[in-house]
Motif scaffolding. Structure first.
Motif, short mmCIF file in Angstrom:
data_model
loop_
_atom_site.label_atom_id
_atom_site.label_comp_id
_atom_site.label_asym_id
_atom_site.label_seq_id
_atom_site.Cartn_x
_atom_site.Cartn_y
_atom_site.Cartn_z
N PRO A 19 0.78 -1.25 0.00
CA PRO A 19 0.00 0.00 0.00
C PRO A 19 0.81 1.28 0.00
N GLN A 20 1.99 1.27 0.62
CA GLN A 20 2.79 2.50 0.66
C GLN A 20 3.99 2.46 -0.28
N GLY A 21 3.97 1.52 -1.21
CA GLY A 21 5.05 1.46 -2.19
C GLY A 21 5.68 0.09 -2.28
N ARG A 22 6.75 0.01 -3.05
CA ARG A 22 7.45 -1.27 -3.26
C ARG A 22 8.29 -1.64 -2.05
N VAL A 23 8.17 -2.90 -1.66
CA VAL A 23 8.88 -3.41 -0.49
C VAL A 23 9.48 -4.77 -0.83
N TRP A 24 10.74 -4.98 -0.45
CA TRP A 24 11.36 -6.29 -0.56
C TRP A 24 10.92 -7.14 0.64
N VAL A 25 10.56 -8.39 0.38
CA VAL A 25 10.29 -9.35 1.44
C VAL A 25 11.30 -10.48 1.28
N ILE A 26 12.03 -10.77 2.34
CA ILE A 26 13.17 -11.69 2.26
C ILE A 26 13.08 -12.74 3.37
N SER A 27 13.22 -13.99 2.97
CA SER A 27 13.23 -15.09 3.93
C SER A 27 14.66 -15.60 4.07
N VAL A 28 15.09 -15.80 5.32
CA VAL A 28 16.48 -16.14 5.62
C VAL A 28 16.55 -17.38 6.51
N HIS A 29 17.50 -18.25 6.23
CA HIS A 29 17.80 -19.38 7.12
C HIS A 29 19.31 -19.50 7.23
N LEU A 30 19.84 -19.14 8.40
CA LEU A 30 21.27 -19.29 8.64
C LEU A 30 21.57 -20.69 9.15
N GLU A 31 22.77 -21.17 8.83
CA GLU A 31 23.24 -22.44 9.37
C GLU A 31 23.26 -22.36 10.91
N THR A 32 23.29 -23.51 11.57
CA THR A 32 23.40 -23.50 13.03
C THR A 32 24.75 -22.90 13.43
N ARG A 33 24.77 -22.29 14.60
CA ARG A 33 25.95 -21.51 14.99
C ARG A 33 27.17 -22.36 15.30
N ASP A 34 27.01 -23.67 15.44
CA ASP A 34 28.16 -24.52 15.69
C ASP A 34 28.97 -24.80 14.43
N LYS A 35 28.42 -24.41 13.28
CA LYS A 35 29.11 -24.65 12.01
C LYS A 35 29.91 -23.41 11.60
N PRO A 36 31.13 -23.60 11.11
CA PRO A 36 31.97 -22.46 10.72
C PRO A 36 31.30 -21.54 9.69
N ARG A 37 30.46 -22.13 8.85
CA ARG A 37 29.83 -21.33 7.79
C ARG A 37 28.82 -20.33 8.33
N HIS A 38 28.33 -20.53 9.55
CA HIS A 38 27.29 -19.67 10.12
C HIS A 38 27.68 -18.19 10.07
N ALA A 39 28.84 -17.87 10.62
CA ALA A 39 29.28 -16.47 10.67
C ALA A 39 29.59 -15.93 9.28
N ARG A 40 30.25 -16.73 8.45
CA ARG A 40 30.59 -16.28 7.09
C ARG A 40 29.32 -16.04 6.27
N GLN A 41 28.36 -16.93 6.41
CA GLN A 41 27.10 -16.78 5.69
C GLN A 41 26.41 -15.47 6.07
N ALA A 42 26.38 -15.16 7.36
CA ALA A 42 25.74 -13.93 7.82
C ALA A 42 26.46 -12.69 7.30
N GLN A 43 27.79 -12.72 7.34
CA GLN A 43 28.57 -11.58 6.86
C GLN A 43 28.34 -11.33 5.37
N ARG A 44 28.35 -12.40 4.59
CA ARG A 44 28.17 -12.27 3.15
C ARG A 44 26.75 -11.85 2.81
N LEU A 45 25.78 -12.38 3.55
CA LEU A 45 24.39 -12.00 3.29
C LEU A 45 24.16 -10.54 3.63
N GLY A 46 24.72 -10.08 4.74
CA GLY A 46 24.60 -8.67 5.10
C GLY A 46 25.21 -7.76 4.04
N ALA A 47 26.37 -8.17 3.52
CA ALA A 47 27.02 -7.38 2.46
C ALA A 47 26.17 -7.36 1.20
#
Length: 243
Positions: free
Chosen positions: A129-157
């Motif tokens: 109603p108030q304009g175009r909006v992005w809707v984004i669904s996210v699933h990060l790996e569990t935090r015990d996996k090394p990829r968890h932090a890298r995935q979050a950093q890359r997704l944020g970028a």
């Protein structure tokens, strides 16, 4: 006349002080008059066999958008159940974390749907109603996996390069104040909606907040929703947005 004006001056100053205090206390007009968005966030769980109950709950609440995680060939019939009311959909599968989906009842901006590979996210842009909006669904790996932090950093970028207002819902597999959750939120330029609430119980007892809803300039409240066949509680968010 001069003497009369001087007698009124203290009363005027009191009135002026009260008026300024009220302006400070009152919320900005944008919050008072803006459209109230509603969002349904849910990690379905791979073995969920209560798709019909979940679909019924979503349809009864009629949110503007829905974000889903752990969607697979056994439970993806939910998307078909919602297709008539939520025609704007995108579904992507990722190694390790499974399927991630996003749905909205508002019209899809043509060509905007995208799987954000290999970062565990899917996005659509819709005409709200108030304009175009992005809707984004996210699933990060569990935090015990090394990829968890890298995935979050890359997704944020990545999300920092996506222009326009955003609503993000997801299973972040970490606490709200953690570095990975902040990396995604800060990169996307979004605020977490409401307080952190229990969305999963470890060992059936300890409640942890790992599923969240964020929005650009978001301000509002969240409510815990039933499990409905999952090991994650759903999150219902009501909020306003600002640029």
């Amino acid at each position: 006349m001069m003497h009369h004006a001087l007698r009124l001056r203290p009363a005027f100053l009191v009135f002026q002080t009260l008026a300024l205090a009220l302006l400070v206390l009152l919320p900005p007009p944008a919050w008072a008059q803006g459209y109230t968005y509603t969002h349904y966030q849910k990690n379905m769980a791979f073995r969920n066999d209560e798709e019909r109950a979940l679909a019924g709950d979503i349809l009864a609440r009629a949110p503007d958008a829905v974000t889903l995680q752990e969607v697979n060939r056994d439970n993806d019939k939910l998307l078909a159940m919602l297709a008539q009311a939520y025609p704007s959909q995108e579904f992507c599968t990722f190694k390790g974390i499974g399927g991630v989906a996003v749905l909205s009842r508002w019209p899809l901006v043509p060509g905007s749907n995208q799987c954000i590979r290999p970062l565990g996210a899917v996005a659509i842009q819709v005409q709200m109603p108030q304009g175009r909006v992005w809707v984004i669904s996210v699933h990060l790996e569990t935090r015990d996996k090394p990829r968890h932090a890298r995935q979050a950093q890359r997704l944020g970028a990545y999300l920092s390069q996506v222009p326009g207002p955003k609503i993000i819902g997801g299973d972040f597999n970490n606490a709200p104040q953690s570095g990975p959750v902040r990396d995604v939120a800060n990169g996307a330029g979004v605020n977490r909606i409401g307080a952190a609430i229990t969305t999963r119980r470890v060992g059936g007892l300890l409640g942890v907040p790992i599923d969240f809803v964020f929005a650009s300039g978001g301000r509002g409240e969240v409510t815990q929703l039933p499990l409905l066949g999952s090991d994650h509680y759903g999150v219902w968010a009501e909020f306003t947005m600002a640029d």
